[in-house]
Motif scaffolding. Structure first.
Motif, short mmCIF file in Angstrom:
data_model
loop_
_atom_site.label_atom_id
_atom_site.label_comp_id
_atom_site.label_asym_id
_atom_site.label_seq_id
_atom_site.Cartn_x
_atom_site.Cartn_y
_atom_site.Cartn_z
N LEU A 160 0.68 -1.74 0.48
CA LEU A 160 -0.23 0.05 0.02
C LEU A 160 0.85 0.93 0.13
N ALA A 161 1.47 1.01 1.15
CA ALA A 161 2.95 2.69 0.76
C ALA A 161 3.18 2.91 -0.29
N LEU A 162 4.12 1.82 -1.27
CA LEU A 162 4.60 1.80 -2.45
C LEU A 162 3.52 2.08 -3.65
N ALA A 163 2.69 1.38 -3.48
CA ALA A 163 1.71 1.85 -4.46
C ALA A 163 1.32 3.87 -4.29
N ARG A 164 1.02 4.02 -3.25
CA ARG A 164 1.20 6.03 -3.10
C ARG A 164 2.09 6.59 -3.24
N GLY A 165 3.19 5.64 -3.68
CA GLY A 165 4.44 6.89 -3.68
C GLY A 165 6.25 7.19 -2.28
N ALA A 166 5.51 6.44 -1.59
CA ALA A 166 6.08 5.99 0.03
C ALA A 166 7.60 5.63 -0.77
N SER A 167 8.79 6.02 0.25
CA SER A 167 9.77 5.98 -0.04
C SER A 167 10.00 4.35 0.60
#
Length: 318
Positions: A264-271
């Protein structure tokens, strides 16, 4: 359209009940059965839905157990795209022994998938417009060539999606050289892949970099249980301690919850550092809830905030 697609190749209808004592040859009078849709990718999709993520679960579905599982998912609001199969969806049966606190888990193998059924599952993935990530999680059904993960890697390159894999045994070993985006093995699974004990931090980080060099994935996240997690990638080496949580649930679903938080974090562009924090927070939150609930969104958000406020991730140069 969904930002994340999950694929569960061997889903299960999970049936849980309880009895005072499990004894051979006796009729065991059990409590009411609790039915839950199960399998790695389905659990990931359930957690993503609980966290407000935009995801769809793709899985084979057949027979009465498959129909029940599909209805349970629809009732819970999880977006799904089931593919009908000739074989019946498997069942997993869990008995909690109330007299001792022990748990007995019986897992059936599941049906074989025909090549036509497998092709329709892959087509269902391609029918989703431009997903950011594909999560392939869980065991393989009997007879399915582990080379399926190579096919998924090729598909993801074609549609521009990041491939996240969470599997084990021969299926995980078959991921060597496919260049997925991320894999999430346990420390025991990594020891099996590299053929040695990994007792200290340095050995664990070296093993993660070895898996990257062998082409398993660009990013390797190793779950370390009560010791937290390790993330390794090109030019980055992160370690995060486990988050202390009050007892209240069990370990069931913690790994799937961690994968959901990471993705989820990666899909939202998180580091990667932020993604590791979200993954560890989601995994910890699963320890606070009954297995059938997986996670609560407010628990995950509170744990993530606490991890972000503290010195939760340690970064080293590989």
């Amino acid at each position: 359209m969904p930002a994340i697609v999950t694929l569960t190749l061997n889903p299960a209808l999970d049936i849980t009940t309880e009895t005072e004592t499990v004894r051979p040859t006796h009729k065991l009078r059990c409590g009411p059965a609790v039915l839950e849709p199960g399998g790695g990718g389905i659990n990931v999709a359930r957690v993503l839905h609980a966290l407000g993520g935009d995801a769809v679960a793709i899985f084979p579905q057949g027979g009465p157990a498959g129909a029940t599982m599909e209805q349970l998912l629809r009732d819970s609001g999880v977006p799904i795209a089931p593919v009908s199969t000739a074989g019946a969806t498997r069942e997993s049966f869990t008995v909690d022994e109330t007299g001792t606190g022990k748990q007995f888990r019986f897992v059936l193998p599941g049906p074989e998938l025909s090549e036509d059924e497998l092709a329709r599952l892959l087509a269902a993935i391609e029918a989703v417009a431009a997903p950011a990530c594909l999560v392939a999680s869980g065991s393989l059904p009997p007879g399915l060539d582990p080379a399926i993960f190579g096919r998924l890697a090729t598909l993801c390159k074609r549609i521009g999606a990041r491939l996240v894999i969470d599997t084990s045994g021969p299926a995980l070993a078959a991921c060597e050289g496919i260049q997925a985006y991320l894999i999430k093995p346990s420390i025991r699974e990594v020891e099996e892949l590299v053929g040695r004990d990994l007792r200290d931090d340095g050995a664990q980080a070296e093993a993660a970099r070895e898996l990257i060099a062998r082409g398993f994935a660009e990013v390797v996240v190793i779950s370390l249980g009560e010791r937290g997690a390790l993330l390794a990638g090109k030019g980055i080496d992160l370690r995060m301690a486990a988050l202390p949580v009050p007892p209240g649930g069990g370990a069931v679903g913690a790994g799937d919850s961690m994968v959901a938080g990471l993705t989820l974090a990666l899909a939202r562009g998180a580091s990667l550092e932020e993604a590791l924090r979200m993954g560890v927070a989601a995994g910890a939150a699963a320890l606070m809830t009954p297995a059938e609930e997986l996670v609560r969104r407010d628990d995950v958000e509170r744990l993530y905030a606490a991890a972000s406020a503290g010195t939760a991730a340690e970064q080293n140069s590989p």
